[in-house]
Design a protein around this motif. Structure first.
Motif, mmCIF file in Angstrom:
data_model
loop_
_atom_site.group_PDB
_atom_site.id
_atom_site.type_symbol
_atom_site.label_atom_id
_atom_site.label_comp_id
_atom_site.label_asym_id
_atom_site.label_seq_id
_atom_site.Cartn_x
_atom_site.Cartn_y
_atom_site.Cartn_z
ATOM 1 N N CYS A 1 -0.121 -8.153 -1.315
ATOM 2 C CA CYS A 1 -0.739 -6.835 -1.523
ATOM 3 C C CYS A 1 -1.173 -6.238 -0.186
ATOM 4 C CB CYS A 1 -1.956 -6.944 -2.445
ATOM 5 S SG CYS A 1 -1.547 -7.129 -4.186
ATOM 6 N N LYS B 1 -0.070 -6.798 2.778
ATOM 7 C CA LYS B 1 1.116 -6.369 3.538
ATOM 8 C C LYS B 1 1.611 -5.003 3.077
ATOM 9 C CE LYS B 1 3.995 -9.676 3.105
ATOM 10 N NZ LYS B 1 5.203 -10.440 3.009
ATOM 11 N N HIS B 2 1.460 -4.742 1.772
ATOM 12 C CA HIS B 2 1.906 -3.457 1.224
ATOM 13 C C HIS B 2 0.831 -2.377 1.299
ATOM 14 C CE1 HIS B 2 5.874 -4.583 -0.331
ATOM 15 N NE2 HIS B 2 5.352 -5.778 -0.477
ATOM 16 N N LEU C 1 1.977 -0.402 -5.448
ATOM 17 C CA LEU C 1 1.883 -1.380 -4.361
ATOM 18 C C LEU C 1 1.799 -2.797 -4.921
ATOM 19 C CD1 LEU C 1 -0.694 0.556 -2.123
ATOM 20 C CD2 LEU C 1 1.787 0.419 -1.805
ATOM 21 N N ALA D 1 5.152 -4.083 -6.150
ATOM 22 C CA ALA D 1 5.995 -4.562 -5.051
ATOM 23 C C ALA D 1 5.566 -5.958 -4.615
ATOM 24 C CB ALA D 1 5.918 -3.580 -3.884
ATOM 25 N N ALA D 2 4.241 -6.166 -4.521
ATOM 26 C CA ALA D 2 3.714 -7.462 -4.080
ATOM 27 C C ALA D 2 4.042 -8.550 -5.096
ATOM 28 C CB ALA D 2 2.202 -7.365 -3.874
#
Ligand SMILES: *Cc1c(COP(=O)(O)O)cnc(C)c1O
Length: 421
Positions: free
Chosen positions: A373, A375-376, A407, A410-411
């Protein structure tokens, strides 16, 4: 969404982080990012990367970062009076205590500076109240047993950490204080079997926060109330995390329909300024007679002025309706993510305190999701190895929830793919 600005050869964050390790005791293991400023639900690090904040500290920044009204109140108070000691009264503390009494069951308030200190006061008061009412002429068994629950978290002072239900936090600091019994959470039978004449208090979180975002069942809380009444023990609700609107009521007890004898509140109370408070009735409060307890900083005018404004803003029906609606929206989105990746065993919690329990084979990988998370560009929390915890500021918008879910999706996708390989 993390959009980095041009980075110098020696990134300021990296050297800050190395310096942290060089000068701080090693009891924390913070992430590598170094926040520089915040606004609402957004946080920028020293490189200019932006993060959406679904952590709010740890459920602390109730009104987000740099709320204009809180900034105004704090600056105004800073220009008037910072500190006077408890040898004198101060108006912000009186106003805040009055508001807490107006908005809850409470008739008396004690101010501290943290959740642990509020709980320390609550536990000391419960012991002292039982002591005061005991007939000292007879050789009675002392009424000093405190009943708490497995996985409970009540803070890090030595008394509160021993009352907490995770022994790993109190082991190695002994000798431990006695008279503390731990029972399984949500187990009505264990409660009914154990609460007795020697019990002075039962302490419970309406939703266990650190312990895994586990709501207390209504019948469990009702049973705790009945057991306490039967044996003249005090029921303490630790609302340090669940309070100040976090669960969709100003205090969670108000939607559980069970009123405690003592309630503690801290985290969100001044939106990030340190404060804690213990609320109780006029009768019970009499056991904190002059000299029995105190705090140098408790009732600090700056903290109290800010907290009074936080409660004014959070304690309105439209605001609390919004917390429940945003919580429902977030849960819906989490269910959709789970339909796609099937990583969560359960999504639970109340209002904007939400836990996602990971399922096999991801059951110890909540932290990997959290790191993905970050990182995003999304800040989140964990509650133990197997629960991803979300606690965005209460002012979070629908758009920000949608963005955060994108987000998170994606994580989760990344971690899910790794494990399947
Ligand atoms: C965070 C927390 C505490 C401790 O609060 P501090 O301000 O860290 O002392 C106590 N009880 C609960 C339920 C908490 O979530």
């Amino acid at each position: 969404m993390a959009t980095a600005s041009a980075q110098p050869d020696q990134p300021p964050g990296a050297s800050d982080r190395a310096r942290f390790d060089a000068v701080m005791t090693p009891n924390y293991a913070p992430m590598s990012i170094v926040p520089a400023r915040g606004e609402g639900a957004r946080l920028w690090d020293v490189h200019g990367n932006v993060y959406l904040d679904f952590a709010a500290g740890i459920a602390v920044s109730a009104l987000g970062h740099a709320h204009p009204e809180l900034r105004r109140v704090l600056a105004e108070q800073a220009g008037k009076l910072w500190h006077v000691s408890n040898l004198l009264v101060n108006r912000p503390a009186i106003r805040l205590a009055q508001r807490l009494c107006d908005l809850t069951f409470a008739e008396r308030v004690f101010f501290a500076n943290s959740g642990a200190e509020a709980n320390e006061a609550a536990l000391k008061l419960a012991r002292r109240y039982a002591f005061d009412r005991q007939d000292k002429s007879e050789a009675q068994a002392p009424k000093d047993q405190i009943i708490a629950f497995d996985n409970a978290f009540h803070g890090r002072t030595f008394f509160t950490v021993c009352v907490g239900g995770q022994r790993k936090y109190s082991d190695g600091f002994g000798p431990k204080p006695g008279g503390i019994v731990h029972l399984p959470f949500n187990d009505v039978a264990a409660l009914e079997k154990t609460v007795g004449a020697s019990t002075c208090a039962v302490i419970v979180e309406p939703v266990q926060g650190e312990g895994g975002v586990t709501p207390a069942r209504a019948e469990f809380v009702r049973a705790a109330r009945a057991c306490c009444d039967r044996h003249r023990a005090l029921l303490i609700f630790d609302e340090v995390q669940t309070g100040v609107g976090r669960c969709g009521a100003l205090y969670a007890y108000q939607q559980l329909g069970v009123t405690p004898d003592i309630l503690t509140t801290a985290k969100g109370l001044a939106g990030g300024f340190p404060i804690g408070a213990m609320l109780t009735t006029g009768e019970i409060a009499q056991s904190l007679a002059v000299g029995t307890h105190g705090s140098t900083f408790g009732g600090n005018p700056m903290a109290c002025a800010v907290a009074d404004k936080v409660l004014e803003i959070v304690g309105t029906p439209p605001m609390l309706d919004k917390v429940r609606a945003r919580g429902a929206l977030l849960k819906q989105g989490l269910a959709a993510i789970n339909r796609q990746f099937e990583v969560f065993l359960e999504v639970r919690g109340e209002g904007l305190l939400i836990g996602c329990e990971m399922r096999e084979p991801w059951s110890d990988r909540a932290r990997d999701i959290l790191n993905a998370c970050v990182k995003h560009g999304l800040l989140a929390l964990v509650a133990g190895p197997n629960v991803l915890r979300l606690a965005p500021p209460l002012i979070i918008t629908e758009e920000e929830i949608a963005r955060g879910l994108t987000l998170l999706e994606a994580a989760v996708g990344e971690v899910a793919a790794e494990t399947r390989d």
